[in-house]
Every structure is written in C-alpha cells, then in structure tokens.
Design a protein around this motif. Structure first.
Motif, mmCIF file in Angstrom:
data_model
loop_
_atom_site.group_PDB
_atom_site.id
_atom_site.type_symbol
_atom_site.label_atom_id
_atom_site.label_comp_id
_atom_site.label_asym_id
_atom_site.label_seq_id
_atom_site.Cartn_x
_atom_site.Cartn_y
_atom_site.Cartn_z
ATOM 1 N N GLN A 13 0.863 -1.159 0.000
ATOM 2 C CA GLN A 13 0.000 0.000 0.000
ATOM 3 C C GLN A 13 0.900 1.209 0.000
ATOM 4 O OE1 GLN A 13 -3.168 -0.287 2.721
ATOM 5 N NE2 GLN A 13 -4.355 1.101 1.470
ATOM 6 N N GLN A 14 0.709 2.060 -0.986
ATOM 7 C CA GLN A 14 1.607 3.188 -1.134
ATOM 8 C C GLN A 14 0.888 4.469 -0.822
ATOM 9 O OE1 GLN A 14 3.380 2.838 -5.004
ATOM 10 N NE2 GLN A 14 4.734 1.294 -4.174
ATOM 11 N N ILE A 15 1.502 5.556 -1.236
ATOM 12 C CA ILE A 15 0.887 6.854 -0.984
ATOM 13 C C ILE A 15 -0.239 7.034 -1.984
ATOM 14 C CG2 ILE A 15 1.343 9.321 -0.897
ATOM 15 C CD1 ILE A 15 4.414 8.335 -0.692
ATOM 16 N N GLY A 16 -1.469 6.847 -1.552
ATOM 17 C CA GLY A 16 -2.597 7.034 -2.462
ATOM 18 C C GLY A 16 -2.684 6.033 -3.586
ATOM 19 N N ALA A 17 -1.990 4.921 -3.448
ATOM 20 C CA ALA A 17 -2.004 3.940 -4.528
ATOM 21 C C ALA A 17 -1.650 2.569 -3.974
ATOM 22 C CB ALA A 17 -1.001 4.342 -5.602
ATOM 23 N N GLY A 35 4.354 -5.000 -12.951
ATOM 24 C CA GLY A 35 3.262 -4.954 -11.988
ATOM 25 C C GLY A 35 2.203 -3.979 -12.457
ATOM 26 N N LEU A 36 1.328 -3.623 -11.536
ATOM 27 C CA LEU A 36 0.232 -2.698 -11.848
ATOM 28 C C LEU A 36 0.079 -1.746 -10.669
ATOM 29 C CD1 LEU A 36 -2.345 -2.143 -13.695
ATOM 30 C CD2 LEU A 36 -3.557 -3.715 -12.179
ATOM 31 N N LEU A 37 0.006 -0.445 -10.959
ATOM 32 C CA LEU A 37 -0.201 0.539 -9.890
ATOM 33 C C LEU A 37 -1.629 1.044 -9.985
ATOM 34 C CD1 LEU A 37 1.432 2.101 -7.616
ATOM 35 C CD2 LEU A 37 1.486 3.997 -9.233
ATOM 36 N N VAL A 38 -2.410 0.813 -8.926
ATOM 37 C CA VAL A 38 -3.810 1.248 -8.938
ATOM 38 C C VAL A 38 -3.948 2.464 -8.013
ATOM 39 C CG1 VAL A 38 -6.199 0.573 -8.491
ATOM 40 C CG2 VAL A 38 -4.587 -1.112 -9.370
ATOM 41 N N ILE A 39 -4.434 3.559 -8.560
ATOM 42 C CA ILE A 39 -4.618 4.785 -7.769
ATOM 43 C C ILE A 39 -5.841 4.594 -6.870
ATOM 44 C CG2 ILE A 39 -5.114 7.278 -7.901
ATOM 45 C CD1 ILE A 39 -2.390 6.727 -9.077
ATOM 46 N N ASP A 40 -5.659 4.890 -5.579
ATOM 47 C CA ASP A 40 -6.699 4.576 -4.604
ATOM 48 C C ASP A 40 -7.863 5.556 -4.541
ATOM 49 O OD1 ASP A 40 -5.428 2.299 -3.794
ATOM 50 O OD2 ASP A 40 -4.590 3.140 -1.969
ATOM 51 N N THR A 41 -7.674 6.752 -5.070
ATOM 52 C CA THR A 41 -8.753 7.736 -4.958
ATOM 53 C C THR A 41 -9.770 7.466 -6.053
ATOM 54 O OG1 THR A 41 -6.857 9.182 -4.831
ATOM 55 C CG2 THR A 41 -9.044 10.196 -4.541
ATOM 56 N N PRO A 42 -10.976 7.047 -5.700
ATOM 57 C CA PRO A 42 -11.941 6.845 -6.769
ATOM 58 C C PRO A 42 -12.540 8.193 -7.193
ATOM 59 C CG PRO A 42 -12.805 6.019 -4.662
ATOM 60 C CD PRO A 42 -11.526 6.737 -4.366
ATOM 61 N N VAL A 48 4.598 12.160 -4.660
ATOM 62 C CA VAL A 48 4.561 12.146 -6.122
ATOM 63 C C VAL A 48 4.225 10.742 -6.628
ATOM 64 C CG1 VAL A 48 6.365 13.924 -6.217
ATOM 65 C CG2 VAL A 48 7.013 11.527 -6.459
ATOM 66 N N VAL A 49 3.728 10.697 -7.858
ATOM 67 C CA VAL A 49 3.668 9.411 -8.550
ATOM 68 C C VAL A 49 4.756 9.429 -9.611
ATOM 69 C CG1 VAL A 49 2.344 7.836 -9.998
ATOM 70 C CG2 VAL A 49 1.207 9.094 -8.210
ATOM 71 N N LEU A 50 5.653 8.491 -9.515
ATOM 72 C CA LEU A 50 6.681 8.342 -10.552
ATOM 73 C C LEU A 50 6.051 7.474 -11.627
ATOM 74 C CD1 LEU A 50 9.596 8.661 -11.574
ATOM 75 C CD2 LEU A 50 10.187 6.632 -10.248
ATOM 76 N N ILE A 51 5.718 8.112 -12.750
ATOM 77 C CA ILE A 51 4.967 7.433 -13.802
ATOM 78 C C ILE A 51 5.912 6.623 -14.670
ATOM 79 C CG2 ILE A 51 3.447 7.823 -15.789
ATOM 80 C CD1 ILE A 51 3.059 10.666 -14.426
ATOM 81 N N ASN A 52 7.068 7.177 -14.818
ATOM 82 C CA ASN A 52 7.999 6.610 -15.768
ATOM 83 C C ASN A 52 9.416 6.958 -15.338
ATOM 84 O OD1 ASN A 52 8.547 5.216 -18.039
ATOM 85 N ND2 ASN A 52 7.288 6.497 -19.356
ATOM 86 N N GLY A 53 10.350 6.070 -15.546
ATOM 87 C CA GLY A 53 11.749 6.380 -15.279
ATOM 88 C C GLY A 53 12.197 6.017 -13.880
ATOM 89 N N ILE A 54 13.322 6.609 -13.479
ATOM 90 C CA ILE A 54 13.947 6.257 -12.204
ATOM 91 C C ILE A 54 14.302 7.539 -11.462
ATOM 92 C CG2 ILE A 54 15.907 5.037 -11.140
ATOM 93 C CD1 ILE A 54 16.169 3.370 -13.659
ATOM 94 N N LEU A 55 14.065 7.571 -10.176
ATOM 95 C CA LEU A 55 14.543 8.692 -9.346
ATOM 96 C C LEU A 55 15.644 8.175 -8.434
ATOM 97 C CD1 LEU A 55 11.267 10.486 -8.118
ATOM 98 C CD2 LEU A 55 12.827 11.217 -9.937
ATOM 99 N N HIS A 56 16.649 9.028 -8.215
ATOM 100 C CA HIS A 56 17.757 8.667 -7.324
ATOM 101 C C HIS A 56 17.856 9.703 -6.221
ATOM 102 C CE1 HIS A 56 18.841 7.331 -11.422
ATOM 103 N NE2 HIS A 56 19.297 6.256 -10.806
ATOM 104 N N GLU A 57 18.333 9.263 -5.081
ATOM 105 C CA GLU A 57 18.683 10.201 -4.034
ATOM 106 C C GLU A 57 19.748 11.120 -4.625
ATOM 107 O OE1 GLU A 57 19.034 8.362 0.166
ATOM 108 O OE2 GLU A 57 21.000 9.186 -0.355
ATOM 109 N N GLY A 58 19.641 12.416 -4.366
ATOM 110 C CA GLY A 58 20.645 13.346 -4.884
ATOM 111 C C GLY A 58 20.320 13.916 -6.262
ATOM 112 N N ASP A 59 19.307 13.361 -6.973
ATOM 113 C CA ASP A 59 18.944 13.920 -8.284
ATOM 114 C C ASP A 59 18.559 15.385 -8.159
ATOM 115 O OD1 ASP A 59 19.282 11.663 -9.809
ATOM 116 O OD2 ASP A 59 17.142 11.147 -9.953
#
Ligand code: GDP
Length: 359
Positions: A51-55, A80-87, A257-268
């Motif tokens: 269970q993630q942040i809003g998803a 996998g599949l990310l399902v947004i929790d806010t209907p 945030v929702v990371l839709i695509n790509g990769i985030l790194h610490e320090g970016d």
C-alpha cells in the motif's frame, strides 16, 4: 498497429501501467478497490502487494497468482500494476502528467442493477476527451436474484454455476446496458467475446466487489490490455507528477509524487513548479511507507537510493514549501539545460493555473 515497435523494444524496459477507477456514486468503486487489494494487504507481505501513498502496487507475481485459474500466466510482461486509490474523477482530472492523463487505463464501474447513470456518462465523456483506454466493471452481479456465490472465481466459471433464471436475468441486463453504451456512441462487449480487444469495442467484465467473482478477469485484462496496446507509453523515460505538498514532523515540507515513468535517485537535481518561480532543488530522501503501515503513522518510512516507475513516493528536499500539487516534477539530466527545464516546469504551472481559474 504498433506491433512493429513493440517487438523491437526490450520487454525488460516496460514499466508498470497506472490504473484509476471511475463511475457513478455507489456503484462500488471503493469496494472494488478493497476487493482487488484483497486481504493480502492486511495479512502482511503475502503476494508482495504494498500500500503506497494514495495507490496500491501489485507485483506481476501477485497478479499471476490471482489469475492462475485463467491460465494466462505466460503473457505477463509488465513488472506490476499501480492502482490509484482515490476513486472518482478528481483523481483523473487533477492528476496529469505533461498535459496528458496520468492513468494509462481506467476502470469504469457500472452497477448492473442500475445501468448507466449521470456520472457514468460524465466519466465516459472525460475518457473520450482524453482518449483513455478503459474497461467496464459491471459490478454487483451478486445482486442478481438467486446468484450463487463462487468466491473470487473467474467469471466464466462462476456463470456456469448459475441457474438458467440467473443467466437469463444477467443477459437481459447486459443487453440493456450494451444498448445504453451504444446510445453514447460506445461499442461494448463481454470481454471474453471481445477477441479484438481493440479500440473500437470496449470490454465488459462482470464483477462482484463483495464475493469477488470476476476480479481475476479484471486484473488480468488490465495488465494484458495495457501491455498489448501501450508498449510505447510503458517504456521508461523520466516522468513524475506531484500529488500533494505536506509538512511532516521531522521531515519538513515534503511532496508526495507518482513516478509514472523512469527512475529517481537520491541526490537527483529536480525542478518543481512553485507559486512564483520554479523550485530548483535536489532530492534529500526518497521515502515509501513501511509495508503494512499506513503512511499517516509518522516516522515509519523506508529510505531508498533509487526507485523505478511506477511507484508513489514521498520526496524530501529543501525549498518545497511553495510547490504546487498537480504539476509535473522534472529531473535535470546530465545533458539538460536547467533553464530549459525551468521553462517546461513553468509552462506546466500556467496550464494548472488556467484550469484553476476556470473552475
Ligand atoms: P462508491 O461510491 O462507488 O465508492 O461505492 P461503494 O464502494 O461505497 O459501494 C456502495 C455500496 O454498494 C456499499 O454499501 C457497498 O457495500 C455496496 N456494494 C459495492 N459493490 C458491491 C457488490 O459487488 N455487490 C453488492 N451486493 N454490493 C456492493
């Protein structure tokens, strides 16, 4: 067809599709979300659902397990599949990424006992306007008089267990609803008869959010359809949308945030829209909730060196106080000109502002 493009792309690079849920009030959107999340979430890490942040994130492994009766496991290519929790449509209209919808696919929920209702039609119009793929969950089939519960069964199997009367009632209602969709200019068909799975005919999956019939079919169809039709969209390249800006004790102002695509790194180095100016900062911490703990419980975050899409994440960085929810977050790559990225971020803000002015 995009089959040429899909075969030339490495399947390893497919990201997880993002799904949201829409429909009239009381059709069972919340209940369906609960049902697809299943008891696994409460039971700990069973199946790896987090269970993630809003998803909610479903790893492919879990989807494979839950759909094994459908014997289609070889076909899962997305991680996998990310399902947004806010209907509801807020989640759909407010969450945008670079001008297009955040969601790759939507579940449009229709109550089989009510058919199309005013907000169903509003949702349909939004989906058409955005050109978003969707599947119809024809929910509350357990309300058909005499329905025999087949807990969490694939729909064809469950349907075979029903009496002739129940099957007759189901078919009558289905036919009425297909006609109502046609009146809105939309062709629909039961998903297992809709061999094309094409853009012209949308699939209907009968479901019960209470007893779970049809849920395996729904999960499988979401994944199969997205990976079949959206290979280009599902390939990694950095894209991120800000959901919420909040102050958290011990962390200062953070953004979810929702990371839709790509990769985030610490320090970016990242750029986010601010009230006046773009905010140029760098990621101090990439946080996700501990599995099994609600995000609201403070201090219970996991730190990550890097995170791959699609995931929802809390970001801690300096200077986020005036960040604006609903805009894109930009990562400044080694070859990017900061000024150009700032300009792109502010474009985004202007479009958000014009939407706020209109509403
Ligand atoms: P939402 O407004 O679309 O989020 O609808 P909810 O999920 O809150 O559901 C509205 C009501 O319908 C609740 O009382 C649910 O328990 C009930 N409900 C939802 N799905 C089903 C279903 O598949 N079968 C039955 N019998 N009731 C359902």
């Amino acid at each position: 067809e995009k089959s040429g493009a899909s075969s030339s792309k490495s399947e390893d690079s497919l990201r997880s599709p993002i799904c949201c849920i829409m429909g009239h009030v009381d059709t069972g959107k919340t209940k369906l979300l609960d049902c697809i999340r299943g008891t696994n979430v409460q039971e700990g890490e069973a199946g790896g659902i987090t269970q993630q942040i809003g998803a909610t994130y479903f790893p492919a492994e879990n989807i494979r397990e839950r759909t094994k009766e459908l014997k289609a496991d070889a076909k899962l290519k997305v991680p996998g599949l990310l399902v947004i929790d806010t209907p509801g449509h807020e989640s759909f209209t407010n969450l945008r990424s670079r001008g297009s919808g955040l969601c790759d696919i939507a579940i449009l929920v229709v109550d089989i006992t009510h058919g199309l209702e005013p907000q169903t039609i509003e949702s349909l119009n939004l989906l058409k306007m955005r050109n978003t793929e969707f599947v119809v969950a024809l929910n509350k089939i357990d309300r058909l008089y005499g329905w025999k519960v087949c807990r969490n069964a694939p729909i064809v199997k469950a349907m075979k267990q029903q009496s002739k009367d129940v099957q007759f009632e189901f078919n009558t209602r289905l036919t009425q609803i297909v006609t109502q969709f046609k009146e809105q200019g939309i062709n629909t068909e039961l998903y297992y008869k809709n061999k094309e799975m094409g853009k012209d005919t949308f699939s209907i999956i009968p479901t019960s959010a209470i007893s779970g019939e049809g849920i395996p079919d729904l999960l499988l169809l979401l994944v199969q359809w997205t990976q079949k039709t959206m290979v280009d969209r599902l390939t990694y390249s950095s894209e991120c949308t800000v959901l919420e800006v909040k102050a958290i004790e011990g962390h200062g102002t953070t953004i979810d945030v929702v990371l839709i695509n790509g990769i985030l790194h610490e320090g970016d180095q990242i750029i986010v829209c601010g009230m006046q100016d773009p905010i140029v900062t760098s990621i101090r911490a990439l946080l996700t909730p501990h599995p099994m703990k609600e995000l609201r419980i403070k201090g219970s975050y996991l730190h990550h060196k890097e995170i791959k899409a699609a995931q929802s994440i809390k970001i801690n960085a300096q200077g986020l106080e005036h960040a604006i929810a609903g805009t894109s977050l930009y990562v400044v790559g080694p070859d990017d000109d900061v000024e150009n990225v700032k300009e792109a971020a502010m474009e985004d803000m202007r479009s958000v502002m014009s939407r706020i002015d209109k509403s």
